[in-house]
Enzyme design. Structure first.
Site, PDB file in Angstrom:
ATOM      1  NE  ARG A  63      35.059  47.198  38.898  1.00 50.71           N
ATOM      2  CZ  ARG A  63      33.832  47.720  38.870  1.00 50.71           C
ATOM      3  NH1 ARG A  63      33.397  48.431  39.906  1.00 50.71           N
ATOM      4  NH2 ARG A  63      33.043  47.521  37.832  1.00 50.71           N
TER       5      ARG A  63
ATOM      6  CB  CYS B 237      33.426  43.715  38.283  1.00 53.88           C
ATOM      7  SG  CYS B 237      34.498  43.009  37.005  1.00 53.88           S
TER       8      CYS B 237
ATOM      9  CG  ASP C  20      35.738  49.889  35.929  1.00 52.54           C
ATOM     10  OD1 ASP C  20      36.904  49.474  35.746  1.00 52.54           O
ATOM     11  OD2 ASP C  20      34.800  49.627  35.154  1.00 52.54           O
TER      12      ASP C  20
END
Length: 256
Positions: free
Chosen positions: A100, A94, A219
């Site tokens: 994440r 990420c 996100d």
């Protein structure tokens, strides 16, 4: 003055120094000691030996003949069993590697362990930036995962050139992550020896989802607690399908 003849210079008892010779083959780190015994002759001459391996065909070693055995320390060839035992490697990526991708690493690791396949996989995560390098995952992400019995223990690190060699698949959390990963590959491939087809390893995480329609993992960094729960829901769905896909397409990975 008497001139020495060739027969007096090289008698049957003549010995010649043996320099150490270390041949490193590129298969694995285990070594074997190979002893070659040349025919003993009166005079020094050039003797040829052939070492055959599946990648080093007709490798010739030219040495002066001597009465002591030639001892060569060489790496042994990797067996087919060792090749098959190599873990399947998965990298989740990420932006900062604190929300994440570490969550994806934790979720996938948990699923793999529950199926008794943890020895068959190498699992890691990274970010496209190094801003949080060396830091643990966001405490909100770790807390949300822990409520589901999932431990997140990774430390943030940026993606690096060797990842394109070391991992079989690279999962990007969103489209921008994928673009950044591919941009890094296109830059690094001119100064690093990387596989030509490494860009094909990069896939979107949500392309494996079966229960969710999202095309990207959002996100949650600037949102509330529900954002972290949503991320975990998506990742559990995608990771289940990802494992099924790997087991279907990859031979040699079986339940213990």
């Amino acid at each position: 003055m008497t001139r020495a003849t060739s027969s007096s210079l090289y008698s049957l008892n003549t010995r010649f120094p043996i320099p150490s010779l270390n041949l490193q083959f590129c298969h694995n780190t285990s070594t074997k000691l190979i002893t070659l015994r040349p025919t003993f002759l009166r005079y020094p001459f050039v003797q040829e030996y052939s070492l055959n391996s599946h990648r080093h065909k007709n490798l010739y070693i030219k040495r002066l003949a001597f009465s002591y055995p030639l001892r060569i320390k060489a790496s042994s060839m990797a067996s087919s069993t060792e090749t098959e035992a190599k873990p399947f490697s998965v990298l989740f990526v990420c932006l900062g590697n604190i929300c994440r991708s570490p969550a994806a690493e934790g979720v996938f690791t948990d699923i793999v362990k529950k199926k008794g396949l943890d020895s068959k996989f190498k699992i890691d995560s990274a970010g496209t930036i190094n801003y949080h390098e060396g830091n643990p995952a966001d405490p909100r992400m770790r807390a949300a995962a822990k409520r589901r019995g999932i431990e997140i223990t990774s430390m943030s690190r940026p993606i690096r050139p060797s990842d394109f060699r070391d991992f079989d698949i690279i999962l990007a959390m969103d489209k921008q992550n994928r673009e950044d990963i591919l941009e890094a590959f296109n830059k690094w491939k001119f100064r690093e020896k990387l596989p030509d087809n490494a860009h094909k390893k990069v896939k979107l995480m949500c392309s494996f989802c079966k229960k969710h329609n999202e095309t990207e993992v959002p996100d949650p960094y600037y949102g509330g607690p529900q954002g972290f729960e949503k991320v975990l829901d998506i990742l559990e769905d995608a990771c289940d399908s990802l494992l099924d896909s790997i087991l279907t397409e990859t031979s040699g990975i079986q339940s213990s």
